[in-house]
Design a protein around this motif. Structure first.
Motif, short mmCIF file in Angstrom:
data_model
loop_
_atom_site.label_atom_id
_atom_site.label_comp_id
_atom_site.label_asym_id
_atom_site.label_seq_id
_atom_site.Cartn_x
_atom_site.Cartn_y
_atom_site.Cartn_z
N ILE A 15 58.47 -0.18 -28.29
CA ILE A 15 57.29 -0.46 -29.11
C ILE A 15 57.32 0.44 -30.34
O ILE A 15 57.44 1.65 -30.24
CB ILE A 15 55.99 -0.22 -28.31
N ASP A 16 57.22 -0.20 -31.51
CA ASP A 16 57.23 0.51 -32.78
C ASP A 16 55.80 0.77 -33.25
O ASP A 16 55.48 1.83 -33.75
CB ASP A 16 58.00 -0.31 -33.82
N ARG A 17 54.95 -0.24 -33.09
CA ARG A 17 53.53 -0.10 -33.47
C ARG A 17 52.73 -1.20 -32.80
O ARG A 17 53.28 -2.10 -32.17
CB ARG A 17 53.37 -0.16 -34.99
N ARG A 18 51.41 -1.13 -32.94
CA ARG A 18 50.55 -2.16 -32.40
C ARG A 18 49.38 -2.39 -33.35
O ARG A 18 49.07 -1.54 -34.18
CB ARG A 18 50.03 -1.78 -31.02
N GLU A 19 48.75 -3.53 -33.19
CA GLU A 19 47.57 -3.86 -33.97
C GLU A 19 46.56 -4.50 -33.04
O GLU A 19 46.88 -5.42 -32.30
CB GLU A 19 47.94 -4.81 -35.11
N ASP A 20 45.33 -4.00 -33.07
CA ASP A 20 44.24 -4.54 -32.26
C ASP A 20 43.35 -5.41 -33.14
O ASP A 20 43.12 -5.08 -34.31
CB ASP A 20 43.40 -3.42 -31.67
#
Length: 65
Positions: A15-20
């Motif tokens: 996982i590099d990043r996430r967005e909610d």
């Protein structure tokens, strides 16, 4: 409205990043994620349920950033 999370993966499957975000339903969430112009692998989740997965776009066997 349900809360969704999209995970973006690097070329090694981490996982590099996430967005909610929050939208009305799965169909709207899928449309939101498909509107994000990236070519990396992604997973869309709603709580503990995986909604959809996208594979990275590849050229000559290499992932495109």
């Amino acid at each position: 409205m349900p809360n969704y999370r999209v995970y973006f993966f690097d070329g090694h499957g981490h996982i590099d990043r996430r967005e909610d975000f929050a939208v009305a339903n799965d169909l709207a969430a899928i449309g939101f994620v498909e509107g994000i112009e990236v070519r990396v692998a992604r997973e869309l989740w709603c709580g503990g349920r995986k909604v959809r997965q996208w594979k990275a776009h590849r050229v000559n066997g290499a992932a495109i950033p």
